[in-house]
Motif scaffolding. Structure first.
Motif, short mmCIF file in Angstrom:
data_model
loop_
_atom_site.label_atom_id
_atom_site.label_comp_id
_atom_site.label_asym_id
_atom_site.label_seq_id
_atom_site.Cartn_x
_atom_site.Cartn_y
_atom_site.Cartn_z
N VAL A 198 0.86 -1.19 0.00
CA VAL A 198 0.00 0.00 0.00
C VAL A 198 0.90 1.24 0.00
CG1 VAL A 198 -1.78 1.29 1.22
CG2 VAL A 198 -1.85 -1.21 1.20
N GLU A 199 0.94 1.93 -1.13
CA GLU A 199 1.84 3.08 -1.23
C GLU A 199 1.12 4.42 -1.11
OE1 GLU A 199 3.85 3.69 -4.90
OE2 GLU A 199 2.09 3.39 -6.16
N GLY A 200 -0.20 4.39 -1.01
CA GLY A 200 -0.93 5.65 -0.86
C GLY A 200 -2.36 5.42 -0.42
N ARG A 201 -2.93 6.46 0.19
CA ARG A 201 -4.30 6.38 0.68
C ARG A 201 -5.02 7.68 0.33
NH1 ARG A 201 -0.85 4.06 4.16
NH2 ARG A 201 -1.30 1.93 4.87
N HIS A 202 -6.29 7.56 -0.03
CA HIS A 202 -7.10 8.72 -0.38
C HIS A 202 -8.28 8.79 0.58
CE1 HIS A 202 -4.96 9.50 -4.13
NE2 HIS A 202 -5.01 8.20 -4.37
N ARG A 203 -8.39 9.92 1.27
CA ARG A 203 -9.47 10.12 2.23
C ARG A 203 -10.61 10.93 1.61
NH1 ARG A 203 -7.83 8.98 7.47
NH2 ARG A 203 -5.59 8.49 7.65
N GLY A 204 -11.77 10.76 2.16
CA GLY A 204 -12.89 11.52 1.64
C GLY A 204 -14.15 11.28 2.43
N SER A 205 -15.26 11.80 1.92
CA SER A 205 -16.56 11.66 2.56
C SER A 205 -17.58 11.19 1.53
CB SER A 205 -17.00 12.99 3.17
OG SER A 205 -16.07 13.42 4.16
N LEU A 206 -18.55 10.42 1.99
CA LEU A 206 -19.54 9.82 1.08
C LEU A 206 -20.86 9.69 1.79
CD1 LEU A 206 -19.08 6.78 -1.25
CD2 LEU A 206 -20.87 6.70 0.48
#
Length: 326
Positions: A28-36
């Motif tokens: 896992v080289e990256g993570r994307h955060r957000g809202s849904l």
């Protein structure tokens, strides 16, 4: 000995949840955060991740509401023309031909457009466009259909053409009202979109409510006319190689529109709806996150799996993927 003082982190500043991971070679080289947010058939919140009540700029996900505004101003558009008025088109030949035709039909010229000159949005179209020796034009910009419709509505009402992008212009005030009515909440802020048009901030819950209201609107209303045109002519809303097109073509009655900075809104004909935003604006996450959300909503169709695939390449071969993690 000196000590550094770090700012306190309040509960309100807690990071939103991770919605997608970037996995390369099993790492896992990256993570994307957000809202849904997902709305049930009755419009209530079925589930939510992150803060879905804070205002966001929906970017081009606001375009159906802007198209409804030009109809309410009295402009008569139907079919492909109305779909193009709500579009972030790819810049394919059929898009550009219709923009030019719409301008001519209204007695307008491309120099009246106040969207910036640009290349086609679709990378393949942009390569072919440049190879032909063409240069950036206002007509080629992905929002040119919307701007053409706005200009035409102003010409019809004898409103000033030179200031049609001013937030205080009568057309933009009308669109402002449409956004608030559809979202069921006040516009929290007004900014400037990438195309130069006023941009109204609403919550993700409000955005989902707006799309729900369009698919459930009574036949003949401006909102339903926009929804019907988009669903009947999805290739004019996006393009032949775009997920919004695929989704509206293959899931009967679905209304779908993405926006810049990784915003997506979808409504289903039964009144269920969703909206999300990835905090860092990574549009590469849109497909996997949308696919996962639709799956959780019980939508089963090959197109859902298709839009969910986001492979990562290494040495021109697939070595990983971007995947939803909720």
């Amino acid at each position: 000995m000196s000590t550094s003082v770090l700012p306190a982190i309040s509960a309100q500043s807690a990071a939103p949840p991770v919605l997608a991971e970037v996995v390369r070679s099993g790492f896992v080289e990256g993570r994307h955060r957000g809202s849904l947010v997902v709305l049930a058939e009755d419009g209530s919140v079925e589930f939510a991740l992150g803060d879905v009540t804070a205002p966001v700029f929906p970017r081009s996900s606001n375009k159906p509401m802007q198209a409804a505004g030009v109809l309410r101003a009295g402009l008569e558009l139907t079919g492909e023309r109305l779909a193009l008025a709500a579009a972030s088109h790819s810049g394919e030949t059929f898009h550009l031909d219709l923009v030019r035709k719409m301008l001519a039909e209204q007695g307008l010229t491309p120099d009246r457009l106040q969207c910036p000159p640009d290349l086609p949005l679709d990378p393949q179209e942009a390569e072919a466009y440049l190879a032909s020796g063409a240069v950036r034009e206002r007509v080629t910009m992905n929002c040119s259909g919307k701007h053409t419709a706005m200009l035409a509505a102003c010409a019809l009402r004898d409103w000033p053409l030179e200031t049609y992008l001013d937030p205080e212009h009568p057309l933009q005030q009308l669109i402002h009202s449409v956004v608030e009515e559809a979202a069921g909440e006040p516009v929290a802020a007004v900014g400037t979109d990438g195309c130069g048009a006023p941009l109204m901030a609403i919550s993700l819950t409000g955005l989902a409510r707006a799309y729900r209201s369009f698919v459930l609107a009574a036949p003949g209303t401006a909102e339903r006319r926009v929804a019907d045109a988009m669903r009947a002519h999805p290739e004019y809303v996006a393009g032949t190689r775009r997920p919004d097109t695929w989704l509206m073509r293959e899931i009967p009655g679905a209304l779908s529109k993405m926006g810049a900075e990784a915003v997506q809104a979808v409504a289903l004909p039964d009144g269920r709806a969703l909206a999300f935003k990835i905090d860092d604006g990574a549009t590469r996450t849109l497909g996997p996150v949308l696919s996962r959300a639709l799956t959780l909503m019980g939508v089963e169709a090959p197109v859902v799996r298709r839009i969910g695939r986001a492979p990562l390449l290494g040495g021109a071969r697939e070595v990983g993927e971007i995947r939803a993690v909720f």
